[in-house]
Design a protein around this motif. Structure first.
Motif, PDB file in Angstrom:
ATOM      1  N   GLY A 153      33.904  33.559  75.010  1.00 28.23           N
ATOM      2  CA  GLY A 153      33.130  33.437  73.974  1.00 28.23           C
ATOM      3  C   GLY A 153      34.114  33.569  72.676  1.00 28.23           C
ATOM      4  O   GLY A 153      34.869  34.573  72.679  1.00 28.23           O
ATOM      5  N   LEU A 154      33.741  32.856  71.638  1.00 24.28           N
ATOM      6  CA  LEU A 154      34.499  32.834  70.215  1.00 24.28           C
ATOM      7  C   LEU A 154      33.203  33.570  69.294  1.00 24.28           C
ATOM      8  O   LEU A 154      32.379  32.784  68.920  1.00 24.28           O
ATOM      9  CB  LEU A 154      35.030  31.662  70.022  1.00 24.28           C
ATOM     10  CG  LEU A 154      36.177  31.117  70.913  1.00 24.28           C
ATOM     11  CD1 LEU A 154      36.744  29.906  69.925  1.00 24.28           C
ATOM     12  CD2 LEU A 154      37.195  32.071  70.838  1.00 24.28           C
ATOM     13  N   ALA A 155      33.649  34.566  68.759  1.00 25.12           N
ATOM     14  CA  ALA A 155      32.777  34.978  67.579  1.00 25.12           C
ATOM     15  C   ALA A 155      33.632  35.275  66.546  1.00 25.12           C
ATOM     16  O   ALA A 155      34.225  36.506  66.160  1.00 25.12           O
ATOM     17  CB  ALA A 155      32.015  36.516  68.012  1.00 25.12           C
ATOM     18  N   LEU A 156      33.919  34.343  65.791  1.00 26.99           N
ATOM     19  CA  LEU A 156      34.891  34.308  64.616  1.00 26.99           C
ATOM     20  C   LEU A 156      33.981  33.940  63.281  1.00 26.99           C
ATOM     21  O   LEU A 156      32.970  32.935  63.452  1.00 26.99           O
ATOM     22  CB  LEU A 156      35.798  33.053  65.061  1.00 26.99           C
ATOM     23  CG  LEU A 156      36.652  33.474  66.129  1.00 26.99           C
ATOM     24  CD1 LEU A 156      37.813  32.441  66.629  1.00 26.99           C
ATOM     25  CD2 LEU A 156      37.287  34.896  66.157  1.00 26.99           C
ATOM     26  N   PRO A 157      34.532  34.295  62.390  1.00 27.88           N
ATOM     27  CA  PRO A 157      33.602  33.710  61.004  1.00 27.88           C
ATOM     28  C   PRO A 157      33.910  32.640  60.429  1.00 27.88           C
ATOM     29  O   PRO A 157      35.249  32.100  61.064  1.00 27.88           O
ATOM     30  CB  PRO A 157      34.024  34.917  60.092  1.00 27.88           C
ATOM     31  CG  PRO A 157      35.437  35.423  60.552  1.00 27.88           C
ATOM     32  CD  PRO A 157      35.356  35.321  62.029  1.00 27.88           C
ATOM     33  N   ALA A 158      33.243  32.061  59.699  1.00 28.16           N
ATOM     34  CA  ALA A 158      33.454  30.608  59.263  1.00 28.16           C
ATOM     35  C   ALA A 158      34.179  30.477  57.852  1.00 28.16           C
ATOM     36  O   ALA A 158      33.911  30.176  56.862  1.00 28.16           O
ATOM     37  CB  ALA A 158      32.162  29.696  59.099  1.00 28.16           C
ATOM     38  N   THR A 159      35.485  31.257  58.228  1.00 25.18           N
ATOM     39  CA  THR A 159      36.293  31.185  56.671  1.00 25.18           C
ATOM     40  C   THR A 159      37.415  30.225  57.047  1.00 25.18           C
ATOM     41  O   THR A 159      37.522  29.568  57.974  1.00 25.18           O
ATOM     42  CB  THR A 159      36.939  32.637  56.730  1.00 25.18           C
ATOM     43  OG1 THR A 159      37.665  32.967  57.915  1.00 25.18           O
ATOM     44  CG2 THR A 159      35.905  33.735  56.746  1.00 25.18           C
TER      45      THR A 159
END
Length: 455
Positions: A153-159
């Motif tokens: 799973g990828l839990a990365l912000p939308a920056t």
């Protein structure tokens, strides 16, 4: 004949040389009940995600906690305390043996905590019962470590920074065989969350991202979903000139607790990054580690070999012998392998590929070695190759790059080698092997200085 499988067990232990006898005592006890200890060797960078994944796929947890009087607060290895916390979070059946003098409050599971005195280990006969109880709990879970590569799973912000790097991370994961999916934080009912998170092999999460839900990391932590923790820290701003959320971001206390802070003061459990290429290289190193086979003791000798290698410096031995003495060199080589001592021998441990220039590669093997061990006999002097090896070793020794520790098999040529050695002509084969093995272990653990080697 069908051989019973071992119970895959996470073994938390001291790496210090002075604790090897204690670790070996307990390994022999557990080996008798068919446990297979998995260890995290004291090498390479810290990977809390790898430790969590290993614990998740272990049937049991065993800790042997030795006393460290000089350690403030803990009086034992803080890393063992950290690993014990992993077992508690994973709800893994556990058994702890603590040396008298270790603080009890660090291991609150009193029903499975037993105290020992290292000076009286041979008098204990009551440890077999708790070991058998743990074995019963582990029965049926012998395949706990068997698994296929799953989903990440990828839990990365939308920056902007992550919009650039996320496709690269996804490609690297797929190259390693993983399926990849973004962690969804949109749900109709909170009960849906565990069904998603529990299915991941691990989750890559930016632990400092303010725009990820505050409940996400604590939920991963509480469900014991392994996490590969990263943090974007751009010195001058984001990719498009906007400030980076990672600059000055605070790492949650759940990521770096007190025990881990004490145990890994020089290592960061978070991959901090600003350059995408550097992040990708660090992640690929982690992925490669995850894909390596589980390091589990399959036999009594494998376990003893590993335990006796703890507290020992890295290095290699060049074993130089003539053909007529190959029987002894075979036994010496077998003993070195059992104790995880790296060595080269032209016949029994030859790493030079077929078709390569033998002399050039031989020089390289010597230059990569720290100790040159000639087993000297009359046959040794008759061998042109042995004489060449010794001459090359002497050049390296004169440059301070290698130490020569000779053993004299017939006592006929000690005067031809100036280095201090040992006359083993009157010893049996087993006695010869034991002496050489003791000297090699002493050299790599620092108990034998160069000028005293071989005595």
């Amino acid at each position: 004949m069908t051989v019973a499988r071992r119970i895959p067990t996470y073994f938390s232990h001291s790496y210090r040389r002075e604790d090897r006898d204690v670790n070996e005592f307990f390994w022999r006890t557990f080996d008798a009940q068919h446990f297979g200890f998995t260890v995290d060797p004291q090498s390479g960078p810290l990977s809390t995600c790898h430790l969590e994944m290993t614990m998740r796929h272990s049937a049991c947890f065993v800790a042997v906690v030795t006393l460290r009087r000089e350690q403030p607060v803990y009086r034992c290895s803080p890393f063992i305390v950290y690993e014990y916390g992993l077992a508690v979070r994973a709800r893994t059946p556990r058994l702890v043996f603590a040396e008298k003098g270790v603080p009890r409050h660090l291991f609150p599971d009193f029903t499975e905590l037993f105290v020992f005195d290292r000076d009286e280990l041979d008098t204990y006969d009551g440890f077999e019962q708790p070991v058998r109880r743990l074995a019963r709990k582990g029965q049926g879970y012998e395949s706990a470590g068997d698994r296929l590569i799953g989903e990440v799973g990828l839990a990365l912000p939308a920056t902007p920074a992550y919009r650039e790097v996320a496709p690269l991370i996804t490609a690297a994961l797929r190259e390693s065989g993983y399926a990849v999916r973004e962690v969804s934080v949109d749900f109709r009912d909170p009960g849906e969350i565990p069904f998603q998170l529990d299915g991941f092999d691990f989750v890559i999460i930016d632990v400092g991202a303010p725009d990820l839900p505050g409940w996400l990391y604590p939920t991963l932590f509480g469900r014991f979903v392994p996490t590969l923790n990263i943090l974007h820290e751009a010195a001058g701003g984001g990719v498009d000139g906007t400030p980076s959320h990672g600059t000055g971001a605070r790492v949650p206390e759940l990521v770096m607790g007190e025990a881990l802070r004490h145990a890994a003061a020089s290592q960061d459990p978070v991959l901090r990054w600003s350059d995408p290429a550097e992040l990708l290289a660090a992640l690929e190193t982690q992925f490669d580690r995850f894909g390596m086979p589980r390091q589990q003791f399959r036999t009594l000798d494998e376990g003893i070999g590993y335990i006796r290698s703890t507290g020992r410096a890295d290095g290699s031995i060049f074993l130089s012998t003539a053909g007529p003495d190959d029987k002894l060199s075979r036994e010496v080589g077998r003993a070195l392998k059992l104790q995880n001592l790296t060595f080269f021998h032209y016949l029994y441990n030859n790493t030079i590929p077929r078709g390569w220039n033998w002399q050039d590669r031989l020089e390289q093997q010597l230059e990569a070695s720290q100790v040159f061990v000639p087993l000297v006999s009359e046959a040794y002097w008759r061998s042109e190759w042995c004489r060449r090896e010794l001459a090359a070793a002497r050049r390296l020794s004169d440059e301070g790059r290698l130490v020569i520790i000779p053993y004299f098999l017939d006592g006929s040529s000690e005067e031809l080698i100036p280095e201090q050695g040992a006359d083993i002509s009157d010893l049996t084969v087993d006695e010869r092997v034991a002496l050489i093995l003791r000297d090699m272990d002493g050299w790599f653990t620092g108990r034998i200085a160069p000028e005293n080697s071989g005595t």
